[in-house]
Design an enzyme around this catalytic site. Structure first.
Site, PDB file in Angstrom:
ATOM      1  N   LEU A 191       0.534  -0.870   0.002  1.00 16.73           N
ATOM      2  CA  LEU A 191      -0.263  -0.033   0.131  1.00 16.73           C
ATOM      3  C   LEU A 191       1.062   0.730   0.002  1.00 16.73           C
ATOM      4  O   LEU A 191       1.458   1.501   1.258  1.00 16.73           O
ATOM      5  CB  LEU A 191      -0.597  -0.470   1.470  1.00 16.73           C
ATOM      6  N   LYS A 213       7.628   8.353  17.316  1.00 19.29           N
ATOM      7  CA  LYS A 213       8.549   7.207  17.689  1.00 19.29           C
ATOM      8  C   LYS A 213       9.089   6.588  18.795  1.00 19.29           C
ATOM      9  O   LYS A 213       9.395   5.533  19.528  1.00 19.29           O
ATOM     10  CB  LYS A 213      10.390   7.070  17.075  1.00 19.29           C
ATOM     11  N   VAL A 218      10.629   2.932  13.330  1.00 21.76           N
ATOM     12  CA  VAL A 218      11.382   3.877  15.084  1.00 21.76           C
ATOM     13  C   VAL A 218      12.991   3.848  14.050  1.00 21.76           C
ATOM     14  O   VAL A 218      13.431   2.519  14.034  1.00 21.76           O
ATOM     15  CB  VAL A 218      11.310   3.104  15.817  1.00 21.76           C
ATOM     16  N   VAL A 232       9.534   4.979   0.183  1.00 17.75           N
ATOM     17  CA  VAL A 232      10.312   3.654   1.248  1.00 17.75           C
ATOM     18  C   VAL A 232       8.950   2.441  -0.395  1.00 17.75           C
ATOM     19  O   VAL A 232      10.276   1.414  -0.263  1.00 17.75           O
ATOM     20  CB  VAL A 232       9.007   4.162   2.558  1.00 17.75           C
ATOM     21  N   GLU A 258       8.992  13.339   5.891  1.00 16.54           N
ATOM     22  CA  GLU A 258       8.053  13.836   5.787  1.00 16.54           C
ATOM     23  C   GLU A 258       7.351  14.209   5.205  1.00 16.54           C
ATOM     24  O   GLU A 258       7.575  15.209   4.442  1.00 16.54           O
ATOM     25  CB  GLU A 258       6.903  13.846   7.145  1.00 16.54           C
TER      26      GLU A 258
HETATM   27  N1  LIG Z   1      11.043   8.425   3.850  1.00 17.22           N
HETATM   28  C1  LIG Z   1      11.474   8.109   4.727  1.00 17.22           C
HETATM   29  O1  LIG Z   1      12.980   8.141   4.944  1.00 17.22           O
HETATM   30  C2  LIG Z   1      10.858   7.173   6.356  1.00 17.22           C
HETATM   31  C3  LIG Z   1      12.122   6.226   7.196  1.00 17.22           C
HETATM   32  C4  LIG Z   1      10.682   5.461   7.779  1.00 17.22           C
HETATM   33  C5  LIG Z   1       9.722   5.113   7.966  1.00 17.22           C
HETATM   34  N2  LIG Z   1       8.464   6.324   7.234  1.00 17.22           N
HETATM   35  C6  LIG Z   1       7.409   6.277   6.875  1.00 17.22           C
HETATM   36  O2  LIG Z   1       7.399   5.352   6.112  1.00 17.22           O
HETATM   37  C7  LIG Z   1       5.706   5.744   5.457  1.00 17.22           C
HETATM   38  C8  LIG Z   1       5.888   5.947   3.711  1.00 17.22           C
HETATM   39  O3  LIG Z   1       6.102   7.244   3.747  1.00 17.22           O
HETATM   40  P1  LIG Z   1       7.468   7.914   2.349  1.00 17.22           P
HETATM   41  O4  LIG Z   1       8.571   8.201   2.877  1.00 17.22           O
HETATM   42  O5  LIG Z   1       7.376   6.149   0.942  1.00 17.22           O
HETATM   43  O6  LIG Z   1       6.196   8.886   1.990  1.00 17.22           O
HETATM   44  P2  LIG Z   1       5.527   9.071   0.161  1.00 17.22           P
HETATM   45  O7  LIG Z   1       4.537  10.407   1.069  1.00 17.22           O
HETATM   46  O8  LIG Z   1       7.021   8.715  -0.839  1.00 17.22           O
HETATM   47  O9  LIG Z   1       4.437   7.664  -0.433  1.00 17.22           O
HETATM   48  C9  LIG Z   1       3.397   7.329   0.501  1.00 17.22           C
HETATM   49  C10 LIG Z   1       2.933   7.068  -0.753  1.00 17.22           C
HETATM   50  O10 LIG Z   1       2.221   6.354  -0.472  1.00 17.22           O
HETATM   51  C11 LIG Z   1       0.837   6.157  -1.788  1.00 17.22           C
HETATM   52  N3  LIG Z   1      -0.370   7.420  -0.965  1.00 17.22           N
HETATM   53  C12 LIG Z   1      -0.853   8.187  -0.057  1.00 17.22           C
HETATM   54  N4  LIG Z   1      -2.033   7.900   0.315  1.00 17.22           N
HETATM   55  C13 LIG Z   1      -2.920   7.179  -0.020  1.00 17.22           C
HETATM   56  C14 LIG Z   1      -4.000   6.333  -0.061  1.00 17.22           C
HETATM   57  N5  LIG Z   1      -4.937   7.010  -0.107  1.00 17.22           N
HETATM   58  N6  LIG Z   1      -4.649   5.316  -1.471  1.00 17.22           N
HETATM   59  C15 LIG Z   1      -2.889   4.855  -2.278  1.00 17.22           C
HETATM   60  N7  LIG Z   1      -2.333   5.364  -1.806  1.00 17.22           N
HETATM   61  C16 LIG Z   1      -1.740   6.066  -1.349  1.00 17.22           C
HETATM   62  C17 LIG Z   1       1.435   8.578  -1.958  1.00 17.22           C
HETATM   63  O11 LIG Z   1       0.648   8.650  -3.325  1.00 17.22           O
HETATM   64  C18 LIG Z   1       2.991   8.002  -2.126  1.00 17.22           C
HETATM   65  O12 LIG Z   1       2.995   6.983  -3.283  1.00 17.22           O
HETATM   66  C19 LIG Z   1       5.237   6.634   6.345  1.00 17.22           C
HETATM   67  O13 LIG Z   1       4.337   6.450   7.886  1.00 17.22           O
HETATM   68  C20 LIG Z   1       6.131   7.280   6.970  1.00 17.22           C
HETATM   69  O14 LIG Z   1       6.698   7.813   7.894  1.00 17.22           O
HETATM   70  C21 LIG Z   1       9.032   7.151   6.308  1.00 17.22           C
HETATM   71  N1  LIG Z   2      11.081  11.799   8.398  1.00 23.43           N
HETATM   72  C1  LIG Z   2      11.599  10.247   9.050  1.00 23.43           C
HETATM   73  C2  LIG Z   2      11.908   9.580   8.201  1.00 23.43           C
HETATM   74  C3  LIG Z   2      11.957   8.394   9.318  1.00 23.43           C
HETATM   75  O1  LIG Z   2      10.860   8.374   9.562  1.00 23.43           O
HETATM   76  C4  LIG Z   2      13.241  11.336   9.556  1.00 23.43           C
HETATM   77  O2  LIG Z   2      13.384  12.379   9.051  1.00 23.43           O
HETATM   78  O3  LIG Z   2      13.745  10.912  10.247  1.00 23.43           O
HETATM   79 NA    NA Z   3      14.364   0.686  13.157  1.00 20.44          NA
END
Ligand SMILES: NC(=O)c1ccc[n+]([C@@H]2O[C@H](COP(=O)([O-])OP(=O)(O)OC[C@H]3O[C@@H](n4cnc5c(N)ncnc54)[C@H](O)[C@@H]3O)[C@@H](O)[C@H]2O)c1
Ligand SMILES: N[C@@H](CCO)C(=O)O
Ligand code: NA
Length: 435
Positions: free
Chosen positions: A17, A211, A138, A22, A196
């Site tokens: 999803l 976290k 985390v 990521v 984010e």
């Molecule tokens: N980017 C990081 O470094 C990182 C690190 C650790 C955790 N996270 C967590 O991972 C998750 C994803 O982060 P990301 O950086 O990949 O975000 P992102 O914004 O790059 O990607 C999110 C994706 O989900 C899709 N999306 C959102 N709502 C949607 C919906 N209703 N239906 C279908 N698709 C939907 C968006 O279109 C997008 O492609 C978040 O919970 C974030 O906190 C991110």
């Molecule tokens: N936005 C978060 C991604 C990891 O959760 C950070 O900068 O650490």
């Molecule tokens: Na971790």
């Protein structure tokens, strides 16, 4: 080299999803490493679909466009393992609950959701006999959820100090080393995929607070939610703070602090001065580190990449393999552990050291008045440093205290503010990690 073992077992269906920073990396690794993953699990992992908002949006070459769907609900109904990487509370929560309802195990990186409503997911998963894994929630790639949930579960954790937000650590580091201002450094962190979707969550400390709540829940076997965390972000940190931190032998870090005291559990996130000889002071750029103090283990530090697509995908894949192995071999992830049920303390009960910078009149008797304000609140001063200021016959005082209560320091700050000889309280920062 031994060739990967091919399995006769039917493939386990994995649904993704979200396909952002990521998700796209998880899709890539699932494809590129499919043979190895099949050998490690004992059954092939088949990516059966990727739910996205817009199936026509441009994607990297690693994403098989034939797997994209806008029908997330339909997708979760036909998966054994659902990996949620959309972020936000809804529809992520409903989709994960639906997946659990269909008997799927779930993996998520969504700390915001877990800190707000994790217990509902854990309870649903326990009732359904499926796994909930969230290592990536985390400190990204760094194994810290599994160590707290499993490796250290025979020990008694006393305190956790963490740099758990890559964006703010990057920003503070760029301010210190390149003299960038906050906005410029945040833009860079966004371009690098650390921030984010709304970087306010990083800068204002919400991400770190979520976290911290997860860490505290695991470390102290007690439910701690986002609302229990005292939170301050980095918007008040100035270039001068960073300069003076270095002058007094410290680095400025946004810390997540979870500690057990005689009365309960205290959890807070705020910028802090960390002495340069503490291992956390050397954590640079977007790196994260979590420093754990436990009774039997002593001090441990977990260090690595806490943000970015591929590092975070590494933690997600580890969870997918764990959940998939349970499908093949039986077994289940640990249930939520909240038996200790400790009181979560009001932040005014926390104790820490403070460093305050003041502009004062440079004349006889001023130091005595200033130090009286501390002793009236029962606070002991560790050091005072005075430097002349060119303008207006003023001097700058940099005062560092011994351990003091938040309430006691607030009283001191109010008294200082009332003194005619104090022109300005330029900055107040807590000092953490003194050894
Ligand atoms: N980017 C990081 O470094 C990182 C690190 C650790 C955790 N996270 C967590 O991972 C998750 C994803 O982060 P990301 O950086 O990949 O975000 P992102 O914004 O790059 O990607 C999110 C994706 O989900 C899709 N999306 C959102 N709502 C949607 C919906 N209703 N239906 C279908 N698709 C939907 C968006 O279109 C997008 O492609 C978040 O919970 C974030 O906190 C991110
Ligand atoms: N936005 C978060 C991604 C990891 O959760 C950070 O900068 O650490
Ligand atoms: Na971790």
């Amino acid at each position: 080299m031994a060739s990967p073992v091919s399995s006769d077992r039917p493939a386990l269906r994995v649904a993704l999803l979200g396909c952002g920073v990521v998700g796209s990396e998880v899709a890539r690794l699932l494809t590129e490493q499919s043979d190895d993953l099949a050998s490690r699990v004992g059954a092939p992992l088949e990516l059966v679909g990727i739910a996205v908002r817009n199936v026509d949006a441009p994607r990297g070459a690693a994403v098989d466009r034939g797997l994209l769907t806008a029908d997330a609900e339909g997708l979760v109904a036909r998966a054994d393992i659902v990996v949620e990487l959309m972020g936000g509370i809804e529809p992520a929560r409903s989709l994960l609950l639906a997946a659990i309802g269909h008997g799927a195990s779930v993996v998520t990186a969504n700390k915001a959701l877990l800190a707000e409503d994790g217990p509902a997911l854990y309870a649903a998963a326990d009732a359904a006999g499926v796994d909930v894994y969230y290592e990536a929630a985390v400190a990204g790639a760094i194994p810290i959820v599994r160590p707290l949930r499993e490796s250290l579960t025979g020990d008694r954790v006393r305190r956790v100090l963490g740099i758990v937000n890559g964006t703010t650590n990057y920003v503070l580091d760029r301010m210190a080393t390149e003299g960038l201002d906050l906005d410029e450094a945040v833009k860079e962190a966004q371009q690098l995929g650390y921030a984010e979707a709304d970087p306010t969550a990083d800068v204002e400390g919400f991400d770190a607070a979520a976290k911290a709540a997860i860490i505290a829940s695991l470390a102290f076997h007690t439910r701690v939610g986002l609302a229990d965390v005292h939170r301050e972000g980095i918007t008040g940190v100035t270039a001068q703070d960073v300069v003076w931190a270095a002058q007094t032998g410290h680095a400025v870090k946004l810390l997540a602090i979870a500690e057990q005291t005689a009365d309960g559990v205290a959890v807070r996130v705020h910028p802090a001065l960390v002495p340069l000889d503490h291992p956390l002071a050397g954590v640079r750029g977007s790196f994260n580190a979590v420093f754990v103090e436990a009774d039997a283990a002593g001090e441990l530090m977990f260090y690595g990449r806490g943000a970015g697509g591929a590092p975070t995908a590494s933690a997600v894949l580890g969870d997918v393999v764990s959940a998939a192995r349970h499908r093949v071999l039986g077994g289940k992830s640990p249930e939520e552990s909240r038996y200790a049920d400790l009181p979560v303390l009001d932040p005014s009960r926390s104790e820490t050291r403070f460093q305050v910078r003041l502009l004062v009149a440079d004349r006889p008797g001023v130091l005595a008045q200033v130090s009286q304000a501390f002793s009236d609140a029962g606070i002991s001063i560790e050091s005072v440093r005075q430097t002349p200021v060119a303008a207006d016959g003023l001097a700058q005082l940099v005062i560092t205290t011994h351990l003091a209560s938040e309430a006691g320091f607030a009283a001191t700050a109010a008294s200082l503010g009332d003194l005619a000889v104090v022109r300005e309280i330029t900055s107040t920062l807590r000092v953490e990690g003194a050894r």
